[in-house]
Design an enzyme around this catalytic site. Structure first.
Site, PDB file in Angstrom:
ATOM      1  N   SER A 106     -79.861   6.606 -48.492  1.00 19.33           N
ATOM      2  CA  SER A 106     -78.672   7.324 -48.045  1.00 19.33           C
ATOM      3  C   SER A 106     -79.029   8.689 -47.462  1.00 19.33           C
ATOM      4  O   SER A 106     -79.946   9.360 -47.939  1.00 19.33           O
ATOM      5  CB  SER A 106     -77.731   7.524 -49.239  1.00 19.33           C
ATOM      6  OG  SER A 106     -76.682   8.422 -48.919  1.00 19.33           O
ATOM      7  N   TYR A 129     -75.393   9.635 -41.555  1.00 17.64           N
ATOM      8  CA  TYR A 129     -74.096  10.232 -41.246  1.00 17.64           C
ATOM      9  C   TYR A 129     -74.336  11.209 -40.109  1.00 17.64           C
ATOM     10  O   TYR A 129     -75.322  11.964 -40.129  1.00 17.64           O
ATOM     11  CB  TYR A 129     -73.531  10.998 -42.445  1.00 17.64           C
ATOM     12  CG  TYR A 129     -72.914  10.126 -43.504  1.00 17.64           C
ATOM     13  CD1 TYR A 129     -71.793   9.339 -43.210  1.00 17.64           C
ATOM     14  CD2 TYR A 129     -73.416  10.088 -44.797  1.00 17.64           C
ATOM     15  CE1 TYR A 129     -71.206   8.537 -44.185  1.00 17.64           C
ATOM     16  CE2 TYR A 129     -72.835   9.297 -45.780  1.00 17.64           C
ATOM     17  CZ  TYR A 129     -71.734   8.519 -45.455  1.00 17.64           C
ATOM     18  OH  TYR A 129     -71.156   7.728 -46.424  1.00 17.64           O
ATOM     19  N   THR A 155     -73.574   4.749 -40.292  1.00 20.78           N
ATOM     20  CA  THR A 155     -72.270   4.534 -40.929  1.00 20.78           C
ATOM     21  C   THR A 155     -71.165   4.999 -39.982  1.00 20.78           C
ATOM     22  O   THR A 155     -71.151   6.160 -39.559  1.00 20.78           O
ATOM     23  CB  THR A 155     -72.184   5.276 -42.268  1.00 20.78           C
ATOM     24  OG1 THR A 155     -73.158   4.723 -43.152  1.00 20.78           O
ATOM     25  CG2 THR A 155     -70.804   5.134 -42.904  1.00 20.78           C
ATOM     26  N   LYS A 230     -73.069   0.091 -39.217  1.00 20.87           N
ATOM     27  CA  LYS A 230     -72.589  -0.261 -40.555  1.00 20.87           C
ATOM     28  C   LYS A 230     -71.128   0.144 -40.726  1.00 20.87           C
ATOM     29  O   LYS A 230     -70.800   1.331 -40.649  1.00 20.87           O
ATOM     30  CB  LYS A 230     -73.457   0.448 -41.603  1.00 20.87           C
ATOM     31  CG  LYS A 230     -73.029   0.233 -43.048  1.00 20.87           C
ATOM     32  CD  LYS A 230     -73.959   0.980 -43.994  1.00 20.87           C
ATOM     33  CE  LYS A 230     -73.598   0.784 -45.441  1.00 20.87           C
ATOM     34  NZ  LYS A 230     -72.365   1.503 -45.830  1.00 20.87           N
ATOM     35  N   HIS A 254     -67.480  -0.121 -46.859  1.00 26.52           N
ATOM     36  CA  HIS A 254     -67.963   1.066 -47.584  1.00 26.52           C
ATOM     37  C   HIS A 254     -67.706   0.909 -49.089  1.00 26.52           C
ATOM     38  O   HIS A 254     -67.304   1.861 -49.766  1.00 26.52           O
ATOM     39  CB  HIS A 254     -67.262   2.321 -47.048  1.00 26.52           C
ATOM     40  CG  HIS A 254     -68.062   3.580 -47.166  1.00 26.52           C
ATOM     41  ND1 HIS A 254     -68.465   4.299 -46.068  1.00 26.52           N
ATOM     42  CD2 HIS A 254     -68.539   4.256 -48.248  1.00 26.52           C
ATOM     43  CE1 HIS A 254     -69.144   5.373 -46.477  1.00 26.52           C
ATOM     44  NE2 HIS A 254     -69.208   5.351 -47.793  1.00 26.52           N
TER      45      HIS A 254
END
Length: 347
Positions: A106, A129, A155, A230, A254
Site C-alpha cells: 500500500s 494513490y 487505485t 484497481k 475497495h
C-alpha cells in the site's frame, strides 16, 4: 484452539487489537451492505462438478503480467500493517515470498518500498494513490521501480474517502509511534487528529480529486512498470481502461469501504471480463475467504484474486506465521476444490 480456516483469524484479531485498529480494518462504508454482500454473493454461486477425471496431478501455477507464481492467490494492498503487528509489511512480504506469490504494498504502508525490498527476493506490486502534488507521485513511483517493484496498482475509486462510521466514532488516526513510511521525508507521513476520521481529513487534504483517465496515460510517461487499474466495477470502465493503456484490471469495491450499495465484486466480474474480450487480464479482490471462492472467481473469468483482510487479521493474530498459514490454507482448499470439481489446471 486449532485454526482450520481463514475466517477464524478475525475473532482472534478482534480480541488482540485495540478497538480503533480492529474497527479500521474490519469495517465498511455506511450501512455496510456491500461488506456483507461481498461474502453473500459468493454463497449464491454453486458448482457443477465433473466426475471420473484423473486429478492425481493438479497444477495451480499461473502467470501474472509475465511473472510465474505458485497459485492465483495474491496479497492485496492493505494500509498501516504495523498497527496489526510490529513487523507489519515486513512479515507480509516474507510470507508472500515464501508462498511463491505476489504482494501488493500500500501507498499508506507503515514500511517503505525500500524496507520491504530489503526483506529479500519476491515479486511485488505497488499500490498508488495519486496526490495533489504530482512531484510526490513521480518520486514515489520512481522509488518503487528502483526498489524492484514490478507493477503499479492504481487505485481509482478514492477521489474522497468513503464514510466509515466506526472511524468517525473512534476518531481514527495513525498511532503516534507509526508513520506512513513512504511519505516520511515529505512531511506527509503523519496524520493529524481530527474531529471525525483522521484518515478522511488526510485524504481530503492530499489526494487529487481531479484524477481522470488522462492521468492513467500520464503515469505511463513516468514509468515503464505496467499499470493495473484497481477499482473497476463496470464494462464501460473496463473498455476505457484498456484504451487508456492499462495492462490489467482489478475488479474491486475497495473492500466495501468506499461507495456502499455497489455490487459484490464477484457479481460485477462477468460484466468486466466480457467487456475486456481477453485483451487484458482481470483480477478480483473483496470477500475471498475460501478456496471455493478462488475457484468461483477463476471460473467466472478472473486470472487471479487478491486477499486483504485475511492478511491483516492473521498478521495481528500470529505475525508472519499467520499470514503464511492463511496463504497455505487457501492454497490447500483451492487445490481440493479443483480435484473435487474435476479440474486439473487452474489457468
Amino acid at each position: 484452539m486449532e485454526i482450520t480456516n481463514v475466517t477464524e483469524y478475525e475473532a482472534i484479531a478482534k480480541e488482540k487489537l485495540p478497538k480503533m485498529v480492529y474497527d479500521y480494518y474490519a469495517s465498511g462504508a455506511e450501512d455496510q451492505w456491500t461488506l456483507q454482500e461481498n461474502r453473500n454473493a459468493f454463497a449464491r454461486i454453486l458448482f457443477r462438478p465433473r466426475i471420473l477425471i484423473d486429478v492425481s496431478k493438479i497444477d495451480m501455477t499461473t502467470n501474472v503480467l509475465g511473472f510465474k507464481i505458485s497459485m492465483p492467490i495474491m496479497v492485496a494492498p492493505t494500509a498501516m500493517q504495523k498497527m496489526a503487528h510490529p513487523e507489519g509489511e515486513y512479515a507480509t512480504a516474507r510470507a508472500a515470498s515464501a508462498a511463491g506469490t505476489i504482494m501488493t504494498l500500500s501507498s499508506w504502508a507503515t514500511s517503505s518500498v525500500e524496507e520491504v525490498a530489503s526483506t529479500g527476493p519476491g515479486i511485488r506490486f505497488f499500490q498508488l494513490y495519486v496526490y495533489k502534488n504530482r512531484k510526490v507521485v513521480e518520486q514515489l513511483v520512481r522509488r518503487a521501480e528502483k526498489a524492484g517493484f514490478k507493477a503499479i496498482a492504481l487505485t481509482v475509486d478514492t477521489p474522497r474517502l468513503g464514510r466509515r462510521e466506526s472511524d468517525i466514532k473512534n476518531r481514527f488516526t495513525l498511532p503516534p509511534n507509526l508513520t506512513l513510511k513512504n511519505f516520511e521525508g515529505l512531511d506527509l507521513g503523519k496524520m493529524d487528529e481530527a474531529n471525525d476520521s483522521g484518515l478522511a481529513s488526510y485524504v481530503a487534504g492530499q489526494i487529487d480529486r481531479t484524477l481522470s483517465w488522462k492521468d492513467v496515460q500520464w503515469l505511463q510517461t513516468i514509468t515503464s512498470m505496467p499499470i493495473l487499474v484497481k477499482g473497476v466495477l463496470t464494462g464501460e470502465d473496463a473498455r476505457i481502461a484498456i484504451q487508456a493503456g492499462a495492462a490489467g484490471i482489478i475488479v474491486s469495491n475497495h473492500g466495501a469501504r468506499q461507495l456502499d450499495y455497489v455490487p459484490a465484486t464477484i457479481s460485477a466480474l462477468e460484466e468486466v471480463v466480457k467487456a475486456t474480450q481477453g485483451r487484458v487480464p482481470v483480477f478480483l479482490d473483496g470477500g475471498v475467504r475460501r478456496g471455493t471462492d478462488v475457484f468461483k472467481a477463476l471460473a467466472l473469468g478472473a486470472s487471479g484474486i487478491f486477499i486483504g483482510r485475511p492478511v491483516v487479521f492473521s498478521l495481528a493474530a500470529e505475525g508472519e506465521a499467520g499470514v503464511r498459514k492463511v496463504l497455505q490454507m487457501l492454497r490447500d482448499e483451492f487445490e481440493l476444490t479443483m480435484a473435487l470439481s474435476g479440474v486439473q489446471v487452474s489457468q
